[in-house]
Design a protein around this motif. Structure first.
Motif, PDB file in Angstrom:
ATOM      1  N   ILE A 100     -36.172  37.229 -97.545  1.00 37.07           N
ATOM      2  CA  ILE A 100     -36.488  36.994 -96.134  1.00 37.07           C
ATOM      3  C   ILE A 100     -38.003  37.064 -95.945  1.00 37.07           C
ATOM      4  N   VAL A 101     -38.500  36.128 -95.152  1.00 37.02           N
ATOM      5  CA  VAL A 101     -39.925  36.103 -94.807  1.00 37.02           C
ATOM      6  C   VAL A 101     -40.015  35.956 -93.295  1.00 37.02           C
ATOM      7  N   LYS A 102     -40.669  36.902 -92.653  1.00 36.05           N
ATOM      8  CA  LYS A 102     -40.895  36.832 -91.202  1.00 36.05           C
ATOM      9  C   LYS A 102     -42.295  36.267 -90.977  1.00 36.05           C
ATOM     10  N   TYR A 103     -42.407  35.432 -89.940  1.00 36.40           N
ATOM     11  CA  TYR A 103     -43.712  34.816 -89.679  1.00 36.40           C
ATOM     12  C   TYR A 103     -43.820  34.438 -88.212  1.00 36.40           C
ATOM     13  N   ASP A 104     -45.038  34.132 -87.824  1.00 39.97           N
ATOM     14  CA  ASP A 104     -45.310  33.656 -86.460  1.00 39.97           C
ATOM     15  C   ASP A 104     -45.446  32.153 -86.550  1.00 39.97           C
ATOM     16  N   ALA A 105     -44.478  31.414 -86.012  1.00 33.67           N
ATOM     17  CA  ALA A 105     -44.398  29.967 -86.213  1.00 33.67           C
ATOM     18  C   ALA A 105     -45.571  29.221 -85.583  1.00 33.67           C
ATOM     19  N   PHE A 106     -46.042  29.628 -84.448  1.00 29.30           N
ATOM     20  CA  PHE A 106     -47.057  28.850 -83.755  1.00 29.30           C
ATOM     21  C   PHE A 106     -48.338  29.619 -83.494  1.00 29.30           C
ATOM     22  N   ASN A 107     -48.496  30.753 -84.088  1.00 28.57           N
ATOM     23  CA  ASN A 107     -49.688  31.590 -83.963  1.00 28.57           C
ATOM     24  C   ASN A 107     -50.008  31.937 -82.517  1.00 28.57           C
ATOM     25  N   GLN A 108     -49.102  31.691 -81.601  1.00 28.05           N
ATOM     26  CA  GLN A 108     -49.369  32.004 -80.203  1.00 28.05           C
ATOM     27  C   GLN A 108     -48.416  33.056 -79.653  1.00 28.05           C
ATOM     28  N   MET A 109     -47.267  33.183 -80.302  1.00 30.59           N
ATOM     29  CA  MET A 109     -46.233  34.069 -79.771  1.00 30.59           C
ATOM     30  C   MET A 109     -46.495  35.527 -80.166  1.00 30.59           C
ATOM     31  N   GLY A 110     -46.910  35.755 -81.407  1.00 32.92           N
ATOM     32  CA  GLY A 110     -47.117  37.119 -81.883  1.00 32.92           C
ATOM     33  C   GLY A 110     -45.783  37.789 -82.199  1.00 32.92           C
ATOM     34  N   GLY A 111     -45.865  38.845 -82.935  1.00 28.69           N
ATOM     35  CA  GLY A 111     -44.672  39.627 -83.228  1.00 28.69           C
ATOM     36  C   GLY A 111     -43.827  39.095 -84.361  1.00 28.69           C
ATOM     37  N   GLN A 112     -44.205  38.018 -84.969  1.00 24.51           N
ATOM     38  CA  GLN A 112     -43.467  37.419 -86.090  1.00 24.51           C
ATOM     39  C   GLN A 112     -41.970  37.371 -85.802  1.00 24.51           C
ATOM     40  N   LEU A 113     -41.598  36.606 -84.784  1.00 26.81           N
ATOM     41  CA  LEU A 113     -40.197  36.485 -84.385  1.00 26.81           C
ATOM     42  C   LEU A 113     -39.457  35.390 -85.141  1.00 26.81           C
ATOM     43  N   SER A 114     -40.155  34.544 -85.859  1.00 29.53           N
ATOM     44  CA  SER A 114     -39.517  33.503 -86.669  1.00 29.53           C
ATOM     45  C   SER A 114     -39.263  34.059 -88.060  1.00 29.53           C
ATOM     46  N   TYR A 115     -38.276  33.488 -88.753  1.00 30.58           N
ATOM     47  CA  TYR A 115     -37.979  33.968 -90.112  1.00 30.58           C
ATOM     48  C   TYR A 115     -37.316  32.876 -90.936  1.00 30.58           C
ATOM     49  N   SER A 116     -37.432  33.015 -92.254  1.00 33.20           N
ATOM     50  CA  SER A 116     -36.701  32.203 -93.224  1.00 33.20           C
ATOM     51  C   SER A 116     -35.882  33.174 -94.069  1.00 33.20           C
ATOM     52  N   LEU A 117     -34.585  32.908 -94.144  1.00 28.99           N
ATOM     53  CA  LEU A 117     -33.674  33.778 -94.870  1.00 28.99           C
ATOM     54  C   LEU A 117     -32.967  32.954 -95.949  1.00 28.99           C
ATOM     55  N   ALA A 118     -33.145  33.355 -97.204  1.00 25.42           N
ATOM     56  CA  ALA A 118     -32.481  32.670 -98.313  1.00 25.42           C
ATOM     57  C   ALA A 118     -31.359  33.566 -98.826  1.00 25.42           C
ATOM     58  N   LEU A 119     -30.147  32.996 -98.926  1.00 23.64           N
ATOM     59  CA  LEU A 119     -28.980  33.700 -99.462  1.00 23.64           C
ATOM     60  C   LEU A 119     -28.459  32.899-100.650  1.00 23.64           C
ATOM     61  N   LEU A 120     -28.435  33.532-101.839  1.00 26.78           N
ATOM     62  CA  LEU A 120     -28.035  32.836-103.058  1.00 26.78           C
ATOM     63  C   LEU A 120     -26.962  33.624-103.797  1.00 26.78           C
ATOM     64  N   ASP A 121     -26.142  32.883-104.556  1.00 22.40           N
ATOM     65  CA  ASP A 121     -25.150  33.542-105.409  1.00 22.40           C
ATOM     66  C   ASP A 121     -25.758  33.751-106.795  1.00 22.40           C
ATOM     67  N   GLU A 122     -24.920  34.128-107.749  1.00 22.93           N
ATOM     68  CA  GLU A 122     -25.380  34.431-109.104  1.00 22.93           C
ATOM     69  C   GLU A 122     -26.076  33.246-109.773  1.00 22.93           C
ATOM     70  N   ASP A 123     -25.619  32.025-109.455  1.00 20.17           N
ATOM     71  CA  ASP A 123     -26.170  30.811-110.072  1.00 20.17           C
ATOM     72  C   ASP A 123     -27.248  30.157-109.221  1.00 20.17           C
ATOM     73  N   ASN A 124     -27.799  30.904-108.264  1.00 22.22           N
ATOM     74  CA  ASN A 124     -28.849  30.423-107.363  1.00 22.22           C
ATOM     75  C   ASN A 124     -28.387  29.261-106.501  1.00 22.22           C
ATOM     76  N   ASN A 125     -27.136  29.311-106.082  1.00 26.54           N
ATOM     77  CA  ASN A 125     -26.600  28.347-105.117  1.00 26.54           C
ATOM     78  C   ASN A 125     -26.446  29.068-103.786  1.00 26.54           C
ATOM     79  N   GLY A 126     -26.742  28.375-102.688  1.00 24.56           N
ATOM     80  CA  GLY A 126     -26.607  28.981-101.371  1.00 24.56           C
ATOM     81  C   GLY A 126     -27.321  28.158-100.323  1.00 24.56           C
ATOM     82  N   PHE A 127     -28.041  28.848 -99.447  1.00 24.36           N
ATOM     83  CA  PHE A 127     -28.736  28.139 -98.381  1.00 24.36           C
ATOM     84  C   PHE A 127     -29.933  28.944 -97.897  1.00 24.36           C
TER      85      PHE A 127
END
Length: 170
Positions: A100-127
């Motif tokens: 998971i990586v939290k970030y500020d999408a537009f540099n105007q909102m603050g608080g890093q409310l946006s995120y990217s979450l990667a979920l993978l299985d043993e073979d690196n399949n997922g979303f």
């Protein structure tokens, strides 16, 4: 002391030597008998300790029960082994790696409310689930991952989340 019997046989042996030899042999045998008696007493003590409070029939029942318990344990161990293998096979398809990586999408909102979450299985399949928070609202979208790769172009935060997930257990 010569013996007429030995003389008639042509042996010129003093009977005293023969008696001395026989006495020595008897003494050796008495010592051996004493040693054997000590060994027998030790074995009897061990048997008495082993059989303490039991008779031969109940001891046999105990031994048979132990063999039955051993069979039961072997059967249960095999069942457990099969169940564990089944769990491992099921776990291979469960999400095991997270990034998971939290970030500020537009540099105007603050608080890093946006995120990217990667979920993978043993073979690196997922979303990858990407949630972008802006002043207009919150937008969420996903990208499919197969063997650690995505067919669509990934943003920096999405790539960071994917890298974290792939290296999660390392």
């Amino acid at each position: 002391m010569n013996s007429n019997l030995f003389n008639s046989l042509g042996l010129n042996i003093d009977i005293a030597y023969i008696i001395i030899c026989l006495v020595l042999i008897i003494l050796i045998m008495i010592v051996m008998l004493i040693l054997q008696n000590k060994k027998i007493k030790a074995i009897k003590a061990q048997i008495a300790k082993f059989m303490k409070g039991k008779d031969a029939a109940s001891l046999e029942d105990e031994i048979v029960a132990l063999f039955e318990d051993n069979k039961f344990i072997k059967i249960e161990t095999e069942k457990n082994r099969k169940n564990i293998n089944d769990l491992y096979n099921r776990l291979a398809f469960c999400f095991q790696k997270i990034g998971i990586v939290k970030y500020d999408a537009f540099n105007q909102m603050g608080g890093q409310l946006s995120y990217s979450l990667a979920l993978l299985d043993e073979d690196n399949n997922g979303f990858i689930l990407n949630s972008v928070h802006s002043s207009d609202g919150n937008y969420t979208y996903s990208k499919e991952i197969k063997n650690g790769l995505c067919n669509l172009e990934l943003g920096d935060e999405e790539q960071q989340a994917l890298d974290k997930a792939i290296n999660y257990l390392n």
